[in-house]
Design a protein around this motif. Structure first.
Motif, short mmCIF file in Angstrom:
data_model
loop_
_atom_site.label_atom_id
_atom_site.label_comp_id
_atom_site.label_asym_id
_atom_site.label_seq_id
_atom_site.Cartn_x
_atom_site.Cartn_y
_atom_site.Cartn_z
N LYS A 346 36.14 4.98 56.91
CA LYS A 346 35.03 4.73 55.66
C LYS A 346 34.67 3.15 57.09
O LYS A 346 33.47 3.78 57.03
N SER A 347 34.79 2.36 56.58
CA SER A 347 34.49 1.28 57.82
C SER A 347 33.99 2.10 59.28
O SER A 347 33.22 1.54 59.37
N ALA A 348 34.86 2.44 59.42
CA ALA A 348 34.44 3.10 61.18
C ALA A 348 32.81 3.04 61.42
O ALA A 348 32.16 3.07 61.94
N ALA A 349 32.84 3.97 60.24
CA ALA A 349 31.54 5.06 60.35
C ALA A 349 30.39 3.72 58.85
O ALA A 349 28.89 4.03 59.97
N LEU A 350 30.81 3.10 58.90
CA LEU A 350 29.88 2.07 58.55
C LEU A 350 29.63 1.43 59.35
O LEU A 350 28.07 0.81 59.71
N ILE A 351 30.12 0.83 60.65
CA ILE A 351 30.24 -0.43 61.15
C ILE A 351 28.88 -0.27 63.02
O ILE A 351 28.60 -0.12 63.06
N PHE A 352 29.53 2.24 63.16
CA PHE A 352 28.57 2.91 63.94
C PHE A 352 27.34 2.83 63.08
O PHE A 352 26.21 3.05 64.41
N SER A 353 26.81 2.53 61.83
CA SER A 353 25.90 2.84 61.65
C SER A 353 25.21 1.86 60.92
O SER A 353 23.94 1.94 61.42
N ALA A 354 25.54 0.56 60.97
CA ALA A 354 25.12 -0.61 60.34
C ALA A 354 24.27 -0.63 62.04
O ALA A 354 23.47 -1.83 62.23
N ARG A 355 25.54 -1.39 63.13
CA ARG A 355 25.27 -2.00 64.25
C ARG A 355 23.85 -1.23 64.94
O ARG A 355 23.49 -2.10 65.47
N ARG A 356 22.88 -0.20 63.80
CA ARG A 356 21.90 -0.23 64.67
C ARG A 356 21.06 -0.58 64.90
O ARG A 356 20.22 -0.73 65.19
N TYR A 357 21.24 -1.53 63.55
CA TYR A 357 19.79 -1.99 63.00
C TYR A 357 20.02 -3.36 63.34
O TYR A 357 19.28 -4.59 63.19
N ARG A 358 21.75 -4.14 63.63
CA ARG A 358 21.99 -5.86 63.54
C ARG A 358 22.67 -5.66 64.56
O ARG A 358 23.64 -5.00 64.74
N HIS A 359 23.43 -7.10 65.14
CA HIS A 359 24.55 -7.49 65.56
C HIS A 359 25.66 -7.86 64.35
O HIS A 359 24.94 -9.00 64.10
N ASN A 361 28.69 -9.84 62.88
CA ASN A 361 29.51 -10.19 62.92
C ASN A 361 30.57 -9.85 61.73
O ASN A 361 30.75 -9.42 61.50
N SER A 362 31.75 -11.62 62.03
CA SER A 362 32.30 -11.73 61.19
C SER A 362 32.59 -11.91 59.48
O SER A 362 33.12 -10.23 59.20
N SER A 363 32.08 -11.42 59.41
CA SER A 363 30.90 -11.28 57.40
C SER A 363 30.48 -10.29 57.19
O SER A 363 30.92 -9.88 56.29
N HIS A 364 29.69 -9.82 58.04
CA HIS A 364 29.72 -8.79 58.01
C HIS A 364 30.25 -7.50 57.95
O HIS A 364 30.73 -6.40 57.24
N LEU A 365 31.90 -7.80 58.81
CA LEU A 365 33.21 -6.56 58.29
C LEU A 365 33.32 -6.81 57.57
O LEU A 365 34.04 -6.21 57.04
N SER A 366 33.16 -7.70 57.15
CA SER A 366 33.96 -8.35 55.40
C SER A 366 33.77 -6.99 54.06
O SER A 366 34.02 -7.02 53.63
N LYS A 367 32.77 -7.22 54.53
CA LYS A 367 31.67 -6.82 53.68
C LYS A 367 32.12 -5.23 54.03
O LYS A 367 31.56 -4.70 52.57
N ILE A 368 32.30 -4.97 54.81
CA ILE A 368 31.81 -3.57 54.85
C ILE A 368 33.09 -2.55 54.43
O ILE A 368 33.52 -1.91 54.07
N GLY A 369 33.95 -4.31 54.20
CA GLY A 369 35.47 -3.61 53.68
C GLY A 369 36.53 -3.50 54.94
O GLY A 369 37.18 -3.27 54.87
N VAL A 370 36.35 -4.41 55.94
CA VAL A 370 37.32 -4.46 57.73
C VAL A 370 38.13 -5.26 56.57
O VAL A 370 37.79 -6.43 56.64
N ALA A 371 40.04 -5.54 56.98
CA ALA A 371 40.52 -6.51 56.89
C ALA A 371 41.05 -7.09 57.76
O ALA A 371 41.54 -6.79 58.44
N ILE A 379 39.32 -7.25 68.73
CA ILE A 379 38.73 -7.15 67.69
C ILE A 379 37.71 -8.31 68.83
O ILE A 379 37.79 -9.61 68.60
N THR A 380 36.28 -8.07 68.91
CA THR A 380 35.51 -9.46 69.15
C THR A 380 33.90 -8.94 68.91
O THR A 380 33.37 -7.78 69.55
N CYS A 381 33.13 -9.74 67.98
CA CYS A 381 32.33 -10.23 67.76
C CYS A 381 31.21 -11.05 67.08
O CYS A 381 32.00 -12.15 66.91
N GLY A 382 30.26 -11.05 67.69
CA GLY A 382 29.05 -12.45 66.81
C GLY A 382 30.02 -13.64 67.43
O GLY A 382 30.63 -14.07 68.61
N GLU A 383 30.30 -14.08 66.33
CA GLU A 383 31.35 -16.04 66.77
C GLU A 383 32.37 -16.02 66.20
O GLU A 383 32.74 -16.94 66.75
#
Length: 419
Positions: A346-359, A361-371, A379-383
């Protein structure tokens, strides 16, 4: 219910507890107003739990625990001196209906030892399902255990009234099966599996041509393998599971840690307790094959034929392949994001969808549900500046992720008293 019937029920319900493939999902059977009960939702029926955490909603019982086979790993083997009992067809039907009316159960899981010959036993199992459906108009869930070696006609007869059927493969390799159960072979197991598969596919084809077609095993089929009774590796087990999942009607493969019930047999390993952690790792690996696009050969390769008990299979794969990381969350393909420890389907699908609209970062991933405690090393992302597996070493990341307090002699093994 008479005292004699109650005593037989106690013996046969206890004998059935070693079969874990009693799934209760995958079909919907609505009441038409003329029958008793229904099977709703198609997502499983459970409303209470046993002390060990298992859901209880089915009457899980054997027709008989007499058996013509002498399998080394089975409590009901012919040579064991244990209390034996046999329920008649009418007794099983009456017990099921009475228990349902009292709201004890929502369905029936019926297995059996093999008496006389496979066809004799299979005919009685099919007759129980037929009487429940035709005479008592029972619309609840019915899961039947098909007998290895039974004829096509009897398997098809049972399939017309069952919601799900299963045939236990028990041991993954033919050589090991022959050693522990000389009277059995894989051919007798795969034949009824083929009969069920052909019946389901034929039913699906008939539905394309006709409006009303009798259903045939709408919940598909399942099977079970015993873990730890034979020297087969996790790779052997997963390769067999992968081949079974290639069948279009196979829904689940269950893994049952071997319970040492026949300690006197020198062919069996001397286990103090069932390999519960290994069983759990196999279920996790099974999940990777079914939902994370992993292949069995990747999860347990030739150099690592057994799964690591300290880490889950997904993390184990990542630690063995540091060259694949770190993964850029904002650019990597979906298939690679799925392989990052700490990211689910589920988190992978949300990431794949959300990154089309913005870059991201780790705070976004935490809200999506990534451990993030686990994922940040891969991983690498943003800051994100956490030390990745590429910057340190797999051994260092492993130590960080497996650090735990000691819980006794073996913190990886739960202790249960099966006596």
């Amino acid at each position: 219910m008479t005292e004699a019937t109650l005593e037989k029920l106690k013996i046969l319900a206890a004998a059935a507890k070693y079969d874990v493939s009693c799934s209760s999902s995958g079909t919907v059977r609505r009441n038409d107003g003329k029958g008793v009960g229904n099977t709703v939702g198609g997502v499983g029926i459970c409303h209470s739990f046993a002390a060990d955490g298992r859901c209880i909603a089915l009457l899980k019982v054997m027709l008989t625990n007499y058996c013509m086979y002498d399998c080394a790993y089975c409590i009901n083997r012919r040579s064991n001196d244990i209390p034996r009992a046999t329920l008649s067809v009418s007794e099983v039907v009456d017990i099921t209906m009475e228990f349902y009316r009292r709201n004890y159960i929502e369905g029936l899981f019926l297995s059996s030892g093999v008496v006389r010959n496979p066809d004799y036993t299979m005919e009685r199992i099919a007759r129980i399902a037929k009487d429940l459906r035709r005479i008592h108009r029972f619309n609840g869930y019915i899961h039947l255990k098909s007998i290895p070696g039974a004829s096509r006609e009897l398997v098809n007869e049972a399939g017309r009234y069952a919601d799900r059927m299963s045939v236990n493969i028990e041991i993954p390799r033919e050589q090991s099966l022959k050693y522990l159960a000389p009277e059995k072979d894989h051919k007798s197991v795969y034949e009824p599996m083929g009969f069920i598969r052909q019946g389901v596919l034929q039913c699906q084809e008939d539905k394309k041509k006709m409006r009303h077609v009798p259903r045939f095993v709408p919940g598909g089929q399942s099977t079970q393998m015993i873990v730890g009774a034979s020297p087969d590796t996790d790779r052997d087990i997963l390769l067999t599971s992968s081949a079974l999942y290639s069948m279009p009607t196979m829904r689940r493969v269950y893994y049952s840690g071997y319970v040492s019930v026949n300690q006197y047999d020198s062919r069996l390993p001397a286990l103090k307790q069932p390999p519960l952690v290994r069983e759990n790792r196999l279920y996790q690996a099974d999940w990777l094959m079914r939902f994370y696009q992993f292949k069995a050969e990747e999860i347990a390769d030739e150099s690592n034929p057994n799964l690591d008990l300290e880490v889950d299979p997904k993390l184990g794969w990542a630690l063995r392949h540091p060259e694949a990381f770190p993964v850029d969350i904002n650019r990597a393909p979906y298939e690679m994001i799925l392989r990052v420890p700490g990211i689910g389907v589920k988190s992978a699908a949300l990431i794949f969808s959300a990154r089309r609209y913005r870059h991201l970062n780790s705070s976004h991933l935490s809200k999506i549900g990534v451990a993030m405690k686990r994922a940040k090393y891969f991983i690498t992302c943003g800051e994100l500046v956490a030390p990745s597996i590429a910057d340190t070493s797999p051994e260092y990341v492993r130590r960080l992720l497996t650090a735990r307090k000691s819980r006794g002699e073996n913190p990886l093994q739960l202790s249960f008293d099966f006596s």
